[in-house]
Structures are given as C-alpha cells and as structure tokens.
Design a protein around this motif. Structure first.
Motif, PDB file in Angstrom:
ATOM      1  N   MET A 193       7.396  16.557  -3.045  1.00  0.00           N
ATOM      2  CA  MET A 193       7.659  16.067  -4.372  1.00  0.00           C
ATOM      3  C   MET A 193       9.144  15.849  -4.590  1.00  0.00           C
ATOM      4  N   THR A 194      10.001  16.403  -3.795  1.00  0.00           N
ATOM      5  CA  THR A 194      11.437  16.229  -4.004  1.00  0.00           C
ATOM      6  C   THR A 194      12.079  15.581  -2.783  1.00  0.00           C
ATOM      7  N   GLY A 195      11.746  14.346  -2.554  1.00  0.00           N
ATOM      8  CA  GLY A 195      12.351  13.636  -1.443  1.00  0.00           C
ATOM      9  C   GLY A 195      13.815  13.395  -1.707  1.00  0.00           C
ATOM     10  N   GLN A 196      14.559  13.074  -0.644  1.00  0.00           N
ATOM     11  CA  GLN A 196      15.994  12.860  -0.773  1.00  0.00           C
ATOM     12  C   GLN A 196      16.263  11.678  -1.701  1.00  0.00           C
ATOM     13  N   GLY A 197      17.049  11.937  -2.756  1.00  0.00           N
ATOM     14  CA  GLY A 197      17.414  10.878  -3.689  1.00  0.00           C
ATOM     15  C   GLY A 197      16.310  10.499  -4.657  1.00  0.00           C
ATOM     16  N   LYS A 198      15.150  11.113  -4.561  1.00  0.00           N
ATOM     17  CA  LYS A 198      14.050  10.773  -5.458  1.00  0.00           C
ATOM     18  C   LYS A 198      13.918  11.810  -6.558  1.00  0.00           C
ATOM     19  N   ARG A 199      13.428  11.351  -7.677  1.00  0.00           N
ATOM     20  CA  ARG A 199      13.153  12.265  -8.783  1.00  0.00           C
ATOM     21  C   ARG A 199      11.977  13.151  -8.404  1.00  0.00           C
ATOM     22  N   ARG A 200      11.960  14.336  -8.976  1.00  0.00           N
ATOM     23  CA  ARG A 200      10.905  15.306  -8.662  1.00  0.00           C
ATOM     24  C   ARG A 200       9.511  14.794  -8.950  1.00  0.00           C
ATOM     25  N   TYR A 201       9.392  13.888  -9.882  1.00  0.00           N
ATOM     26  CA  TYR A 201       8.078  13.429 -10.310  1.00  0.00           C
ATOM     27  C   TYR A 201       7.574  12.202  -9.543  1.00  0.00           C
ATOM     28  N   GLU A 202       8.388  11.639  -8.670  1.00  0.00           N
ATOM     29  CA  GLU A 202       7.962  10.476  -7.893  1.00  0.00           C
ATOM     30  C   GLU A 202       7.087  10.893  -6.719  1.00  0.00           C
ATOM     31  N   LEU A 203       6.368   9.933  -6.176  1.00  0.00           N
ATOM     32  CA  LEU A 203       5.533  10.155  -4.994  1.00  0.00           C
ATOM     33  C   LEU A 203       6.200   9.513  -3.789  1.00  0.00           C
ATOM     34  N   ASP A 204       6.127  10.201  -2.659  1.00  0.00           N
ATOM     35  CA  ASP A 204       6.580   9.528  -1.450  1.00  0.00           C
ATOM     36  C   ASP A 204       5.423   8.653  -0.957  1.00  0.00           C
ATOM     37  N   ALA A 205       5.659   7.880   0.082  1.00  0.00           N
ATOM     38  CA  ALA A 205       4.665   6.906   0.554  1.00  0.00           C
ATOM     39  C   ALA A 205       3.355   7.596   0.948  1.00  0.00           C
ATOM     40  N   ALA A 206       3.444   8.720   1.632  1.00  0.00           N
ATOM     41  CA  ALA A 206       2.228   9.424   2.067  1.00  0.00           C
ATOM     42  C   ALA A 206       1.441   9.937   0.863  1.00  0.00           C
ATOM     43  N   GLU A 207       2.158  10.481  -0.119  1.00  0.00           N
ATOM     44  CA  GLU A 207       1.476  10.973  -1.318  1.00  0.00           C
ATOM     45  C   GLU A 207       0.817   9.824  -2.081  1.00  0.00           C
ATOM     46  N   ALA A 208       1.511   8.688  -2.164  1.00  0.00           N
ATOM     47  CA  ALA A 208       0.955   7.529  -2.862  1.00  0.00           C
ATOM     48  C   ALA A 208      -0.320   7.045  -2.175  1.00  0.00           C
ATOM     49  N   ARG A 209      -0.307   7.028  -0.840  1.00  0.00           N
ATOM     50  CA  ARG A 209      -1.523   6.630  -0.105  1.00  0.00           C
ATOM     51  C   ARG A 209      -2.651   7.616  -0.374  1.00  0.00           C
ATOM     52  N   THR A 210      -2.336   8.895  -0.339  1.00  0.00           N
ATOM     53  CA  THR A 210      -3.355   9.918  -0.581  1.00  0.00           C
ATOM     54  C   THR A 210      -3.892   9.821  -2.000  1.00  0.00           C
ATOM     55  N   ALA A 211      -3.027   9.572  -2.955  1.00  0.00           N
ATOM     56  CA  ALA A 211      -3.440   9.487  -4.355  1.00  0.00           C
ATOM     57  C   ALA A 211      -4.266   8.244  -4.633  1.00  0.00           C
ATOM     58  N   GLY A 212      -3.984   7.169  -3.906  1.00  0.00           N
ATOM     59  CA  GLY A 212      -4.744   5.928  -4.094  1.00  0.00           C
ATOM     60  C   GLY A 212      -4.683   5.429  -5.520  1.00  0.00           C
ATOM     61  N   LYS A 213      -5.868   5.189  -6.120  1.00  0.00           N
ATOM     62  CA  LYS A 213      -5.941   4.668  -7.478  1.00  0.00           C
ATOM     63  C   LYS A 213      -5.399   5.654  -8.518  1.00  0.00           C
ATOM     64  N   SER A 214      -5.262   6.893  -8.139  1.00  0.00           N
ATOM     65  CA  SER A 214      -4.753   7.913  -9.064  1.00  0.00           C
ATOM     66  C   SER A 214      -3.232   8.059  -9.011  1.00  0.00           C
ATOM     67  N   ALA A 215      -2.553   7.218  -8.235  1.00  0.00           N
ATOM     68  CA  ALA A 215      -1.109   7.376  -8.042  1.00  0.00           C
ATOM     69  C   ALA A 215      -0.337   7.355  -9.362  1.00  0.00           C
ATOM     70  N   GLU A 216      -0.655   6.410 -10.253  1.00  0.00           N
ATOM     71  CA  GLU A 216       0.067   6.350 -11.527  1.00  0.00           C
ATOM     72  C   GLU A 216      -0.221   7.593 -12.360  1.00  0.00           C
ATOM     73  N   ALA A 217      -1.456   8.059 -12.341  1.00  0.00           N
ATOM     74  CA  ALA A 217      -1.804   9.279 -13.094  1.00  0.00           C
ATOM     75  C   ALA A 217      -1.032  10.472 -12.540  1.00  0.00           C
ATOM     76  N   VAL A 218      -0.909  10.560 -11.207  1.00  0.00           N
ATOM     77  CA  VAL A 218      -0.174  11.673 -10.598  1.00  0.00           C
ATOM     78  C   VAL A 218       1.305  11.585 -10.964  1.00  0.00           C
ATOM     79  N   ARG A 219       1.877  10.383 -10.932  1.00  0.00           N
ATOM     80  CA  ARG A 219       3.282  10.216 -11.345  1.00  0.00           C
ATOM     81  C   ARG A 219       3.474  10.660 -12.790  1.00  0.00           C
ATOM     82  N   ASN A 220       2.569  10.220 -13.673  1.00  0.00           N
ATOM     83  CA  ASN A 220       2.669  10.595 -15.082  1.00  0.00           C
ATOM     84  C   ASN A 220       2.495  12.095 -15.273  1.00  0.00           C
ATOM     85  N   PHE A 221       1.557  12.689 -14.558  1.00  0.00           N
ATOM     86  CA  PHE A 221       1.333  14.125 -14.634  1.00  0.00           C
ATOM     87  C   PHE A 221       2.603  14.871 -14.241  1.00  0.00           C
TER      88      PHE A 221
END
Length: 161
Positions: free
Chosen positions: A1-29
């Motif tokens: 959740m805390t990639g280099q230079g990324k905000r704590r609430y962003e998803l990295d590429a692997a997390e976004a793939r895993t989240a799929g259609k829920s990616a925006e919901a996970v970012r908002n959460f």
C-alpha cells in the motif's frame, strides 16, 4: 500500500489487477481510512491542551446532546463497541468530566451524564473546534463540501447506518 512515491491509499499494478472491478472501491476505501485517521490525529492534537482525545470529545458531545443516554446508546451513536464506549467513559469519569450511574428503572442499565467540568466551556470549545474543522476543509468549495456530504451519506446508508 505504500509504494515508493505513491500515496498510501493508491494501488500498485498487482493490487489493481487483483482488485479488478473493485479497484476504485478499494482506492476510495483506503482514502477514506487515511482521511479518517488523519482527521482523528489532527483533532487529538487540537484537544490535547484540554487533556481530551477526539473519542472522549465525541462521547461528551453525545452525552450532552442526548441528556443521560445509556452506555449502549452512546456506543451506537459512536459506531463503536459497548466495551470501547465503556472504556472511554471510564477515562472521562476518572477525569471528573462524566458520571456513570445506574438507571433508576433498571439497575442493569448504565446512564452517562456530564459533570459541570464535562460541560464547562463547550460553547467556546465548539466554536474553536468548528473553526479548525472549517480550516481542514477549506481546500474544498462549499459546493464540493455539499457533494462530499451527499456521497458520504449514500455510503453510510449502504453500510447500514
């Protein structure tokens, strides 16, 4: 959740793939959690001089608004467990700001009442708190704040307010 230079609430590429259609919901959460923790921290700092935490301030506000609520009512209003509300209330009782008393009709029920120390200065306190909160939201226009409130109300409803 805390990639280099990324905000704590962003998803990295692997997390976004895993989240799929829920990616925006996970970012908002994550963003809501980040904001809630940050706001709580800021309020704790703001209340430090009064020897209060934000949770204690919320509990006192509920007690003042509801006039002798039960411990269960306070826990529900705070969206917390009965045990957590009891611990917060006990801390306020030790500070002399609150009394925990048995209900006259049912001795098993505990009611909370603010003492004069727990009520003193709230008009000033509220004004100071409200100004501070206004500053925290000052980057949002009034229209944005209204939209945010409507969206959060919809979310609260879907979560079973």
């Amino acid at each position: 959740m805390t990639g280099q230079g990324k905000r704590r609430y962003e998803l990295d590429a692997a997390e976004a793939r895993t989240a799929g259609k829920s990616a925006e919901a996970v970012r908002n959460f994550r963003l809501i959690l980040f904001c809630s923790q940050r706001l709580r921290h800021l309020m704790d700092q703001h209340l430090r001089d009064e020897n209060l935490t934000s949770q204690q301030g919320v509990l006192l506000s509920v007690v003042r608004a509801r006039r002798k609520p039960t411990l269960g009512e306070v826990a529900s209003a705070m969206a917390t467990s009965h045990q957590n509300a009891k611990q917060i209330a006990a801390g306020l009782e030790r500070k002399g700001m609150l009394r925990i008393v048995q209900d006259k009709a049912d001795g098993r029920v505990k009611r909370l009442t603010a003492t004069s120390a727990g009520s003193r200065g709230w008009e000033w306190r509220n004004a100071s708190d409200f100004r501070m909160i206004g500053e925290w939201f000052s980057e949002l226009s009034r229209s944005d704040q209204k939209t945010l409130r409507q969206l959060l109300k919809q979310l609260a409803k879907s979560l079973g307010e």
